[in-house]
Design an enzyme around this catalytic site. Structure first.
Site, PDB file in Angstrom:
ATOM      1  N   HIS A  13       0.838  -1.201   0.000  1.00 56.91           N
ATOM      2  CA  HIS A  13       0.000   0.000   0.000  1.00 56.91           C
ATOM      3  C   HIS A  13       0.873   1.252   0.000  1.00 56.91           C
ATOM      4  O   HIS A  13       1.298   1.724   1.048  1.00 56.91           O
ATOM      5  CB  HIS A  13      -0.908  -0.031   1.249  1.00 56.91           C
ATOM      6  CG  HIS A  13      -1.955   1.032   1.281  1.00 56.91           C
ATOM      7  ND1 HIS A  13      -3.313   0.756   1.243  1.00 56.91           N
ATOM      8  CD2 HIS A  13      -1.872   2.392   1.360  1.00 56.91           C
ATOM      9  CE1 HIS A  13      -4.006   1.885   1.309  1.00 56.91           C
ATOM     10  NE2 HIS A  13      -3.143   2.892   1.379  1.00 56.91           N
ATOM     11  N   GLU A 195     -10.629   3.758   7.416  1.00 55.06           N
ATOM     12  CA  GLU A 195      -9.582   4.721   7.793  1.00 55.06           C
ATOM     13  C   GLU A 195     -10.305   5.921   8.407  1.00 55.06           C
ATOM     14  O   GLU A 195     -10.332   6.099   9.617  1.00 55.06           O
ATOM     15  CB  GLU A 195      -8.761   5.134   6.567  1.00 55.06           C
ATOM     16  CG  GLU A 195      -7.680   6.160   6.882  1.00 55.06           C
ATOM     17  CD  GLU A 195      -7.020   6.741   5.630  1.00 55.06           C
ATOM     18  OE1 GLU A 195      -5.954   7.347   5.783  1.00 55.06           O
ATOM     19  OE2 GLU A 195      -7.575   6.617   4.516  1.00 55.06           O
ATOM     20  N   ASP A 274       2.004   7.241   2.005  1.00 55.88           N
ATOM     21  CA  ASP A 274       2.582   8.405   1.289  1.00 55.88           C
ATOM     22  C   ASP A 274       3.820   8.825   2.078  1.00 55.88           C
ATOM     23  O   ASP A 274       3.802   9.858   2.780  1.00 55.88           O
ATOM     24  CB  ASP A 274       1.564   9.562   1.232  1.00 55.88           C
ATOM     25  CG  ASP A 274       0.257   9.149   0.575  1.00 55.88           C
ATOM     26  OD1 ASP A 274       0.234   8.988  -0.652  1.00 55.88           O
ATOM     27  OD2 ASP A 274      -0.745   8.973   1.313  1.00 55.88           O
TER      28      ASP A 274
END
Length: 335
Positions: A13, A195, A274
């Site tokens: 991910h 999330e 990220d």
């Protein structure tokens, strides 16, 4: 105990535009005449304060990638960094919508990324694959268009399809058709859920999208029955602890449910999401979670094994990766 850096790792991910090193973004910004001063500080760190400003910084940083060669530099840089931390496999989310915004065809975007992954593999032996994502807040027609583009332009490294974007926008039922098309075309499927959305978002993704992997999924912990279901159905969670803490889903690593989920029999993996935006790397994720919850090298290797077994790659590649993992277990200190 083996130091985390020497434990073979695998990542499922990571958004490739969100993995852009600030140095590369600044260099390409100068080359293409893009102003990034509002999103990069003097120390080469991304500037953002909440989810909205994070998305803005992400989009500005992404806008410096204009050509297949730019994307090739990005994927090569990321996979080399992963390999330097001991990773033997990585999957990246690729965004046809970002390619379109850059004026690139889907095919040239993917070919650029693939060439960078191949160059990194030549030097480091790391394996890489891509998961094309639709953006849920762009609506079902947009997500279906992405699926058709992926199916119509097959590439051996694009092995999955996923759903990202604002979890609070668009019910998973709206995307059932797109996911059915992806599955029928032989693509692995995953969806962001649990999330910012609660357990209901996880249940809806399972019911309507029929996925065996979930991006994040951690808020399932709020529903005991759902946790049991995840364990019983072998649903794999792509957990991103550092990202969750940076974005305020949890306040501190010790309050993160990754360890509780694992103890309840849920299959979990560790991922960076990220990385430079959240001040993390895959190696840091393995290290911080292990330090917080007392995971030994064997636990970390089990996390990597779960990721490889759930990976969207062919059986022969999976077997090779598991052999590398087993050899590391038998020869501690090597990867």
């Amino acid at each position: 105990m083996i130091e985390p850096i020497t434990v073979p790792k695998a990542e499922l991910h990571c958004h490739i535009e969100g993995a852009a090193p600030p140095t590369l973004v600044r260099s390409l910004a100068e080359q293409h005449g893009v102003d990034v001063s509002g999103v990069l500080d003097g120390n080469g760190k991304y500037i953002w304060s909440d989810f909205t400003t994070f998305l803005k910084a992400y989009d500005v940083a992404s806008s410096v990638f204009k050509t297949p060669a730019d994307y090739s530099l990005l994927s090569e840089a990321y996979f080399r960094m992963l390999a330097a931390e001991g990773a033997i496999y990585g999957e990246i989310f690729v965004s046809p919508d970002h390619a379109q915004a850059a004026g690139l065809s889907y095919r040239s975007y993917v070919e650029g990324l693939a060439s960078g992954i191949e160059r990194a593999k030549l030097d480091t032996a790391i394996e890489g694959r891509m998961i094309a994502i639709g953006v849920r807040h762009f609506g079902s027609a947009s997500v279906e268009r992405v699926v058709k583009e992926v199916i119509g332009n097959p590439h051996p490294m694009v092995t999955g399809f996923g759903l990202a974007g604002d979890e609070r926008s668009g019910h998973p039922a709206n995307f059932a058709k797109a996911f059915r098309m992806a599955s029928e075309a032989g693509l692995g499927t995953t969806a962001h859920a649990g999330e910012f959305g609660g357990p209901d978002s996880v249940i809806a993704a399972l019911e309507f999208l029929r996925v065996k992997r979930l991006g994040h999924g951690v808020r399932a912990i709020e529903d005991k029955e759902l946790v049991k279901r995840l364990a019983d159905e072998d649903i794999v969670l792509e957990v991103c602890p550092g990202s969750n803490i940076s974005l305020g889903v949890y306040t501190h690593m010790r309050f993160h449910p990754v360890n509780m989920l694992r103890r309840e029999g849920v299959k979990v993996t560790l991922n960076s999401d990220d990385p430079p935006f959240f001040g993390t790397t895959l190696g840091k994720e393995y290290a911080s979670v292990s330090e917080t919850f007392g995971w030994k090298a064997e636990d970390q290797i089990e996390i990597t094994r779960t990721a490889i077994e759930a990976a969207f790659c062919d059986k022969a590649t999976k077997t090779r990766l598991l052999v590398r993992l087993d050899s590391a277990l038998q020869n501690p200190g090597t990867s």
